[in-house]
Design a protein around this motif. Structure first.
Motif, PDB file in Angstrom:
ATOM      1  N   ARG A  30       9.647 117.886 -43.047  1.00 35.45           N
ATOM      2  CA  ARG A  30       8.264 117.412 -42.949  1.00 35.45           C
ATOM      3  C   ARG A  30       7.274 118.564 -42.882  1.00 35.45           C
ATOM      4  O   ARG A  30       6.080 118.344 -42.706  1.00 35.45           O
ATOM      5  N   ASN A  31       7.768 119.797 -43.020  1.00 37.15           N
ATOM      6  CA  ASN A  31       6.909 120.964 -42.952  1.00 37.15           C
ATOM      7  C   ASN A  31       6.003 120.998 -44.183  1.00 37.15           C
ATOM      8  O   ASN A  31       6.441 121.293 -45.286  1.00 37.15           O
ATOM      9  N   GLY A  32       4.745 120.681 -43.950  1.00 32.63           N
ATOM     10  CA  GLY A  32       3.806 120.655 -45.064  1.00 32.63           C
ATOM     11  C   GLY A  32       3.446 119.248 -45.505  1.00 32.63           C
ATOM     12  O   GLY A  32       2.660 119.069 -46.433  1.00 32.63           O
ATOM     13  N   ALA A  33       4.016 118.241 -44.850  1.00 31.85           N
ATOM     14  CA  ALA A  33       3.678 116.860 -45.195  1.00 31.85           C
ATOM     15  C   ALA A  33       2.283 116.513 -44.672  1.00 31.85           C
ATOM     16  O   ALA A  33       1.768 117.154 -43.749  1.00 31.85           O
ATOM     17  N   ALA A  34       1.706 115.474 -45.255  1.00 32.08           N
ATOM     18  CA  ALA A  34       0.331 115.106 -44.900  1.00 32.08           C
ATOM     19  C   ALA A  34       0.257 114.529 -43.485  1.00 32.08           C
ATOM     20  O   ALA A  34       1.161 113.822 -43.043  1.00 32.08           O
TER      21      ALA A  34
END
Lengths: 587, 123
Positions: free
Chosen positions: B93-97
């Motif tokens: 989820r690193n960089g997910a909105a």
């Protein structure tokens, strides 16, 4: 400890002492170092100069929890670079228990049409392993679910089996090496990168182990090991993800389907969208609830290998309570589900079973079928057509052979522009346009697109955290480097990567992890030492790849991800090349 | 205005389709200014029962970390909630909105960015 070399040209073997320079190398660290040391980088992956190296981890075959992993290394016929694939299976501790640090398969038999099996057992009188060869030609061309019972019947006692299916025998870039699970199923795969084709190229169909009477591994500092082991067990059993009846034990890895779908990061219909309307029907929750309905009770997951206390492997049942397959991983239900526009869980389970039966990697298979659907070979959503195409791969029809060559080759054969690969390997189930951190790891890992290359270990524990913002591209690059290094160490430790969940959040678990390793080896490693150990693995792998012609310019995602906005967030992959290059430039 | 509400796993018992396999989904007609807190009250769901939560694909809450209770919905918002057995490891989820409130909360509490709540309250 020995290095056991099996020469398939001479049908002979020899035991060598482990050289001093390999004294602390296990698992992925050893397979990658030996491939670097012994395999010419420009050799043909299916030629006589490639080698296959098996090695279990540092704590494998001890009582350390969830640690029965074996690494398989070679030059990959899929990527052309170095490959390490690993699996959880009783085969791993059985290899380690016979004190075989590395098993090396080398050479090439003169008679190409004949296949062999090897039976490795403990010679009590000689105090070392011995190897016997047998003609295995009669077992070829078959479903591995048919051959495994025959082998269990042929060999007495408790054995563990390593083998290869039709996909490997047909030299596919999409072919894995299969090991037994705890219920004797041929379902635990070192799946990625075409390692099955390399084993079959040696004309070795089976490597069967019987460790009866073997001494097991030495533990230099037993009290320290025991202390570490207890901390690890406590951490695993108390963390929400890894504890009994927790996330993985209930829903399996497929718990991620609905999450990624809601996040808009579930690659759908060959990476043309990040959300699939049928995702919930294919998810871990649906597998759990369908089993409950069909079996009349809640079914929790089981261990793939001895000593695993996370137990994340599911079994999916038919309405008549018979078993349809085991197990449906997140990557599999995605690759053969959302990625193909298919939401029929029964048909997805059938496809998983067929991939296992033929020796195909489910990720590469789903990626390939997605590209084939985009090319119009069959329409998206056609689950019966997809099942037929897997049969074509398994049977080796002309179309099946193209598909079996993998996603990238299929894209070229059919003139498809949207081909989701990195370094020739098909992308797993996290859309880099929606989850940009994973895109950095996909682009830069030595393995080709790989979702297991960069598991999170807290940077503050490792002492590698810089001052950059973790939400910025530069910060993500720094994190990716740290994650890839620590993951390389976990892959060398013999532990399953899923120990990363509890040791990320529970400091004593992380301490226990290092204490276990120090206890076995007699070392005094700190967190910084294991990062350095993992970083060295990556350096060796990158050096092999560079010599094989895979240089930093290959650390890129496919162009379409920079050009096509992905619904529903309508984002492109906009991490600058400089950030990708920064991942390893500073290592 | 309309909210499209998806309740996954055990949380489907708070939906009007509790016997559906794996999830429940409802379209709810709600007034302007409706907040996450109001939705939870209408569902009779204690906020501690939910873990990962999304609004329109933007992460709004994690287990034990819920900066979204005052989030005000807009018409046709899609709201998704997961039970506490669910997970989303940081590397995936690193960089997910994220919602604005989540992004702000993470900047104020960066230690929450990477970790997964594992307290006994989740039992």
């Amino acid at each position: 400890m020995w290095i056991l070399r099996i020469d398939m040209k001479e049908l002979s073997y020899k035991l060598e002492d482990v050289p001093e320079r390999y004294r602390l190398l296990y698992g992925r660290a050893l397979t990658s170092q030996m491939i670097f040391d012994e395999v010419p980088p420009l050799c043909h992956a299916l030629g006589p100069n490639n080698k296959l190296v098996f090695s279990a981890g540092i704590v494998t075959s001890t009582s350390a929890p969830t640690s029965a992993r074996v690494s398989v290394g070679c030059k990959s016929p899929l990527t052309g670079g170095i490959k390490e694939a690993n699996a959880g299976t009783s085969w791993a501790p059985d290899l380690a228990s016979m004190r075989i640090r590395a098993l090396v398969i080398e050479g090439f038999p003169e008679q190409g049409e004949k296949y062999w099996g090897t039976f490795i057992s403990w010679d009590k009188d000689a105090g070392k392993p011995k190897v016997e060869f047998f003609d295995a030609t009669g077992y070829t061309g078959q479903d591995v679910y048919d051959t495994f019972p025959k082998i269990y019947e042929r060999f007495e006692g408790r054995i563990s089996i390593c083998s290869v299916g039709n996909a490997g025998e047909k030299s596919y870039g999409n072919s894995g090496i299969v090991f037994n699970d705890q219920a004797k199923r041929p379902s635990r795969y070192a799946g990625r990168g075409g390692v099955g084709a390399v084993l079959a190229s040696k004309r070795l169909k089976f490597i069967i182990l019987n460790e009866k009477g073997s001494p097991g591994v030495d533990i230099v500092d037993k009290p320290l090991f025991d202390e570490g082991r207890k901390k690890m067990i406590d951490a695993i059993r108390s963390h929400a993800i890894s504890k009994p009846k927790g996330g993985l034990n209930s829903y399996g890895t497929a718990v991620l389907v609905n999450i990624l779908n809601e996040a808009g990061g579930l690659p759908t219909r060959n990476f043309s969208s990040g959300r699939f309307e049928g995702a919930a029907k294919t998810a871990g929750e649906a597998i759990f609830e369908t089993n409950k309905e069909r079996m009349g009770k809640e079914i929790y997951n089981h261990a793939c290998s001895p000593g695993c206390i996370i137990q994340c492997s599911n079994t999916y049942y038919n309405t008549d309570k018979t078993e349809r397959t085991s197990c449906i991983e997140y990557e599999s239900t995605w690759s053969l589900g959302a990625n193909l526009g298919i939401d029929d869980l029964d048909d997805i389970a059938t496809m998983v079973q067929l991939c296992n039966a033929y020796g195909l990697d489910t990720i590469e298979t789903g990626g390939t079928l997605g590209v084939a659907m985009e090319a119009g070979v069959i329409p998206f959503g056609d689950s019966k057509g997809a099942i037929n195409l897997i049969h074509e791969m398994g049977k080796g029809t002309p179309l099946g052979r193209i598909l079996g060559s993998g996603t990238e080759t299929t894209g070229k054969a059919f003139g498809v522009r949207r081909v989701p690969t990195v370094k020739g390997q098909s992308m797993p189930a996290y859309e880099p346009r929606a989850v940009k951190g994973i895109g950095i790891t996909y682009a830069t890992t030595t393995m080709g697109a790989d979702h297991t290359a960069g598991y999170t270990i807290a940077p503050e524990i490792l002492g590698v955290s810089g001052k950059s913002d973790p939400l910025s591209p530069e910060g993500k690059a720094e994190l990716s480097r740290a994650f890839q290094a620590t993951t390389a160490f976990i892959d060398s430790s013999g532990h399953c990567l899923f120990i990363a969940f509890p040791i990320l959040d529970i400091a004593s678990g992380f301490e226990g992890f290092i204490q276990e390793c120090n206890g076995v080896l007699g070392t005094n490693w700190t967190a910084a030492d294991i990062v350095a150990y993992g970083a060295n693995v990556l350096k060796v792998e990158r050096a092999f790849n560079e010599a094989a012609g895979i240089k930093a310019e290959a650390d890129r995602l496919p162009e379409f991800m920079r050009l096509e906005p992905l619904p529903p967030h309508n984002q492109v992959f906009d991490v600058p090349d400089s950030a990708l290059d920064a991942v390893f430039k500073e290592m | 205005m309309i909210l499209d509400v998806w309740l996954y796993g055990e949380l489907r018992k708070f939906s009007d389709t509790p016997n559906k396999i794996g999830y429940g989904q409802m379209l709810l007609d709600v007034p302007e200014g409706y907040r996450m807190r109001d939705l939870l009250e209408r569902l009779n769901m204690p906020t501690a029962a939910r873990g990962i939560t999304f609004v329109n694909g933007n992460l709004s809450a994690l287990p034990g970390f819920q900066p979204d209770l005052e989030h005000v919905f807009a018409d046709n918002d899609r709201v998704a909630m997961f039970d506490l057995r669910s997970m989303w490891p940081f590397q995936y989820r690193n960089g997910a909105a994220m919602t604005d409130s989540m992004r702000q909360a993470v900047q104020e509490h960066p230690e929450q960015l990477m970790h997964h709540e594992h307290s006994e309250e989740e039992e």
